[in-house]
Design a protein around this motif. Structure first.
Motif, mmCIF file in Angstrom:
data_model
loop_
_atom_site.group_PDB
_atom_site.id
_atom_site.type_symbol
_atom_site.label_atom_id
_atom_site.label_comp_id
_atom_site.label_asym_id
_atom_site.label_seq_id
_atom_site.Cartn_x
_atom_site.Cartn_y
_atom_site.Cartn_z
ATOM 1 N N THR A 1 0.814 -1.224 0.000
ATOM 2 C CA THR A 1 0.000 0.000 0.000
ATOM 3 C C THR A 1 0.843 1.268 0.000
ATOM 4 N N LEU A 2 2.157 1.139 0.037
ATOM 5 C CA LEU A 2 3.030 2.300 0.207
ATOM 6 C C LEU A 2 3.417 2.967 -1.104
ATOM 7 N N GLN A 3 3.103 2.332 -2.227
ATOM 8 C CA GLN A 3 3.337 2.930 -3.545
ATOM 9 C C GLN A 3 2.097 2.712 -4.406
ATOM 10 N N PRO A 4 1.666 3.727 -5.143
ATOM 11 C CA PRO A 4 0.495 3.559 -6.010
ATOM 12 C C PRO A 4 0.847 2.764 -7.266
ATOM 13 N N THR A 5 -0.168 2.175 -7.877
ATOM 14 C CA THR A 5 0.039 1.367 -9.077
ATOM 15 C C THR A 5 -1.015 1.710 -10.122
ATOM 16 N N LEU A 6 -0.576 1.898 -11.351
ATOM 17 C CA LEU A 6 -1.504 2.135 -12.457
ATOM 18 C C LEU A 6 -2.233 0.853 -12.837
ATOM 19 N N GLU A 7 -3.481 0.996 -13.239
ATOM 20 C CA GLU A 7 -4.250 -0.153 -13.719
ATOM 21 C C GLU A 7 -4.174 -0.191 -15.247
ATOM 22 N N LEU A 8 -3.039 -0.692 -15.736
ATOM 23 C CA LEU A 8 -2.815 -0.761 -17.181
ATOM 24 C C LEU A 8 -2.591 -2.213 -17.590
ATOM 25 N N ALA A 9 -3.341 -2.651 -18.589
ATOM 26 C CA ALA A 9 -3.171 -4.013 -19.088
ATOM 27 C C ALA A 9 -2.253 -4.048 -20.304
ATOM 28 N N ASP A 10 -2.370 -3.020 -21.149
ATOM 29 C CA ASP A 10 -1.591 -2.965 -22.390
ATOM 30 C C ASP A 10 -0.847 -1.645 -22.488
ATOM 31 N N LEU A 11 0.197 -1.646 -23.295
ATOM 32 C CA LEU A 11 0.989 -0.443 -23.514
ATOM 33 C C LEU A 11 0.206 0.531 -24.395
ATOM 34 N N PRO A 12 0.018 1.806 -23.965
ATOM 35 C CA PRO A 12 -0.728 2.774 -24.776
ATOM 36 C C PRO A 12 -0.029 3.062 -26.104
ATOM 37 N N THR A 13 -0.829 3.465 -27.084
ATOM 38 C CA THR A 13 -0.292 3.729 -28.427
ATOM 39 C C THR A 13 0.301 5.122 -28.556
ATOM 40 N N GLY A 14 -0.162 6.078 -27.739
ATOM 41 C CA GLY A 14 0.397 7.424 -27.770
ATOM 42 C C GLY A 14 -0.268 8.335 -28.780
ATOM 43 N N ASN A 15 -1.595 8.472 -28.700
ATOM 44 C CA ASN A 15 -2.332 9.341 -29.622
ATOM 45 C C ASN A 15 -3.015 10.502 -28.909
ATOM 46 N N THR A 16 -2.832 10.635 -27.596
ATOM 47 C CA THR A 16 -3.505 11.685 -26.831
ATOM 48 C C THR A 16 -2.611 12.917 -26.736
ATOM 49 N N HIS A 17 -3.135 14.058 -27.211
ATOM 50 C CA HIS A 17 -2.380 15.301 -27.179
ATOM 51 C C HIS A 17 -2.653 16.053 -25.881
ATOM 52 N N ALA A 18 -1.791 16.999 -25.563
ATOM 53 C CA ALA A 18 -1.854 17.701 -24.280
ATOM 54 C C ALA A 18 -3.195 18.373 -24.054
ATOM 55 N N ILE A 19 -3.792 18.913 -25.100
ATOM 56 C CA ILE A 19 -5.043 19.649 -24.928
ATOM 57 C C ILE A 19 -6.190 18.733 -24.495
ATOM 58 N N ALA A 20 -6.058 17.435 -24.763
ATOM 59 C CA ALA A 20 -7.099 16.490 -24.348
ATOM 60 C C ALA A 20 -7.167 16.355 -22.834
ATOM 61 N N LEU A 21 -6.096 16.763 -22.136
ATOM 62 C CA LEU A 21 -6.069 16.712 -20.678
ATOM 63 C C LEU A 21 -6.488 18.041 -20.054
ATOM 64 N N GLN A 22 -7.056 18.936 -20.888
ATOM 65 C CA GLN A 22 -7.470 20.260 -20.418
ATOM 66 C C GLN A 22 -8.952 20.490 -20.699
ATOM 67 N N PRO A 23 -9.839 19.698 -20.095
ATOM 68 C CA PRO A 23 -11.267 19.846 -20.411
ATOM 69 C C PRO A 23 -11.834 21.207 -20.016
ATOM 70 N N ARG A 24 -11.390 21.769 -18.888
ATOM 71 C CA ARG A 24 -11.905 23.073 -18.463
ATOM 72 C C ARG A 24 -11.478 24.170 -19.428
ATOM 73 N N ALA A 25 -10.209 24.146 -19.819
ATOM 74 C CA ALA A 25 -9.714 25.163 -20.748
ATOM 75 C C ALA A 25 -10.408 25.043 -22.105
ATOM 76 N N CYS A 26 -10.573 23.818 -22.576
ATOM 77 C CA CYS A 26 -11.247 23.608 -23.873
ATOM 78 C C CYS A 26 -12.653 24.176 -23.853
ATOM 79 N N SER A 27 -13.371 23.925 -22.772
ATOM 80 C CA SER A 27 -14.735 24.433 -22.651
ATOM 81 C C SER A 27 -14.751 25.957 -22.663
#
Length: 590
Positions: A15-41
């Protein structure tokens, strides 16, 4: 409570370190603006609203964020806009006449004085770059009109740095007038010199996005009280929430895309997980990860050097972390050396009455280094008028929040013991060998325990350090820097030799902050170090004193396990009786 029982109440190493719940390696198609929902709106609403001309956007790392904003705005604009703007014609006057300037509607981009582009960014600008200029030949007296950014972007979007506008605040008044009137007027920049000739004004409709951090926004809003009446507001987030598996996948995909765009090797699954653990240390929240471009670029570039161009795995990131800790470690090692050489006395073994190891976070000006360090807190009680002296506060070495924490600890004890009037004892509390300012309420749990120890004459174990803030009802609340604090106490214990009894008590509410170093996790896994999470002072008392604080229904108490509250009240009653008895004989012998 035996060592076995203590270990059973400790946090499990997994419990002392967090762990990502990832099954497969991501492909890398998400751009920075996709992580800015408030700014986009905010940006979409601003662009769609023809009645609004100003958007104030909170952002850090302005240069990086400006690129992201410009790319997103460009994707939202209509490329097929008709030609707008004007063209100026300058006719040379006679020898006795001034030049003559006429204006007409522009018919093409080639003859367009304004509206030459639909979006641009300026992180630094002056009056001429922003509003254009008028040049006059020294001999022929011919004039030439030079368009500024506001002219070139007529009908478009201009992104400006707020810091540059603050440095030249007089530019804001003219820009504000353009945004309100939707018209550009020519003025002379010289206070005592007029324009060389009359130059017609023309309609200018412009949308402006101001980028600035919170400090800059606060300063600007003080200078312009009507800022948020004139303009819309939005935020570029420096952190991204990863509360759900879907958000974790999105963040991981963004990291792969960021690495690809900046020509770094891709990350492996365990590499992504290690980067996540390092990012949590910065945010102190497992569900909140920094997405600051400069910080990510620094981590990935240095890890790439370590991996020698191979995929970035967990080992590479751990080596980066250790290397960075080593490079920053001089001041930390000097502080630990003082403790280990007993220039600063901190016990990590044995038991002492009225003394406990609190945990502090140390920050030195002029360095990015932050580290945890144990602080010896001591308490002496005597029966008196109820005053609890905070020696650090009295000598102006402690801040208001620290003083508040001290008073809360005092009020909590009085409430739990149900005193009808002021405390029937006096006490003095101090951070021993502290020679600089301290503040914060994270030591209030430790202060409470030291006070109870001094009142009951029961020693506190020195192999356990404590951090946590309490309220008047005895609940333990979250504190900051918990990873640094645990690692600081562990470092001292490890260099002195782990005894398999040492550990740290932390608030349960800080468990979501935990992302400890591999060294600490390994020691916990081997049973050489412990971390206990508590919800209130009652659980803390059980761990430190191996006694209940208050009586529990149905439980039998003897001299060996009597409650702390009973021992405190008994000692007070004995002292009162002794004082009254001495007073009687003193009067009788007169």
């Amino acid at each position: 409570m035996s060592l076995l029982a203590l270990s059973e109440h400790a946090l499990h190493w997994e419990t002392l370190q967090p762990t990502l719940e990832l099954a497969d390696l991501p492909t890398g198609n998400t751009h920075a603006i996709a992580l800015q929902p408030r700014a986009c709106s905010s940006i979409r609403s601003f662009l769609a609203n023809s009645h609004r001309s100003l958007l104030v956007l909170k952002a850090n790392e302005i240069a990086e964020m400006a690129k992201i904003v410009q790319t997103f705005v460009q994707s939202q604009l209509n490329e097929d806009n008709p030609v707008t703007g004007v063209k100026y014609t300058v006719e040379k006057g006679e020898k006795s006449d001034f030049p003559y300037v006429t204006i007409a509607k522009a018919e093409s981009l080639e003859d367009n004085f304004s509206a030459q582009q639909n979006i641009n960014t300026a992180l630094y600008f002056d009056h001429a770059k922003l509003f254009g200029s008028i040049r006059q030949h020294p001999i022929s007296k011919d004039i030439q009109l030079i368009p500024g950014l506001v002219h070139q972007l007529n009908g478009g979007v201009l992104i400006l740095s707020l810091s540059a506008l603050l440095a030249q605040f007089d530019l804001w008044e003219r820009l504000k007038n353009i945004l309100i009137t939707h018209q550009f007027d020519w003025y002379s920049t010289h206070p005592f010199k007029a324009l060389p000739c009359d130059i017609p004004s023309y309609p200018l409709k412009l949308k402006v996005i101001l980028l600035g951090n919170r400090d800059e926004l606060a300063t600007f809003s003080e200078l312009e009280p009507e800022l948020y009446l004139l303009g819309d507001y939005g935020e570029m987030d420096s952190y991204f929430l990863v509360e759900s598996p879907a958000q974790q996948i999105q963040w991981s995909d963004f990291i792969q895309n960021f690495a690809k765009e900046n020509h770094f090797p891709e990350l492996t699954l365990d590499g992504l997980n290690k980067l996540y653990q390092l990012a949590v240390r910065d945010s102190e929240d497992r569900t909140c990860i920094s997405i600051a471009p400069n910080s990510l670029r620094e981590i990935l570039s240095r890890t790439t050097l370590i991996s020698q161009g191979k995929p970035l795995n967990a080992m590479s990131f751990e080596q980066y972390f250790q290397q960075k800790q080593f490079e920053y470690s001089f001041l930390r090692e000097q502080a630990y050396s003082d403790i280990l050489n007993e220039q600063v006395y901190v016990a990590t073994d044995g038991e002492i009455i009225g003394q406990i190891n609190g945990l502090s976070v140390i920050e030195y000006p002029g360095t990015p280094l932050i580290f945890g360090e144990p602080s010896r807190i001591s308490c002496i009680v005597r029966f008196g008028d109820g005053e609890i002296v905070d020696i650090d506060r009295k000598n102006e070495l402690a801040g208001n929040i620290h003083g508040k924490g001290m008073m809360i600890a005092e009020a909590c004890l009085a409430g739990l013991l149900n005193f009808q009037s002021q405390l029937p004892f006096s006490a003095s509390l101090v951070f021993e060998q502290s020679y600089s300012d301290i503040d914060g309420d994270s030591a209030s749990l430790a202060i409470f325990c030291a006070l109870v120890s001094a009142l009951t004459d029961i020693p506190l174990p020195q192999h356990i350090a404590v951090t946590g803030a309490i309220d008047q009802f005895g609940l333990v609340h979250a504190v900051g820097g918990v990873n640094h604090k645990i690692e600081g106490f562990f470092a001292i214990c490890a260099q002195r030799g782990l005894t398999k009894k040492q550990g740290v008590i932390i608030p349960s509410s800080t468990c979501h902050q935990l992302s400890l170093s591999d060294e600490v996790v390994s020691a916990v896994k081997k049973g050489e170090f412990f971390i206990w999470a508590v919800d209130d002072i009652f659980q803390t008392a059980n761990l430190l004193f191996q006694r209940d604080f208050l009586e529990e229904e149905g439980k039998v108490y003897t001299a060996d396990n009597q409650t702390l509250s009973y021992l405190i009240n008994q000692r007070i009653e004995q002292k009162i009786e002794s004082t009254q008895h001495k007073g009687f004989w003193r009067w009788f012998n007169r």
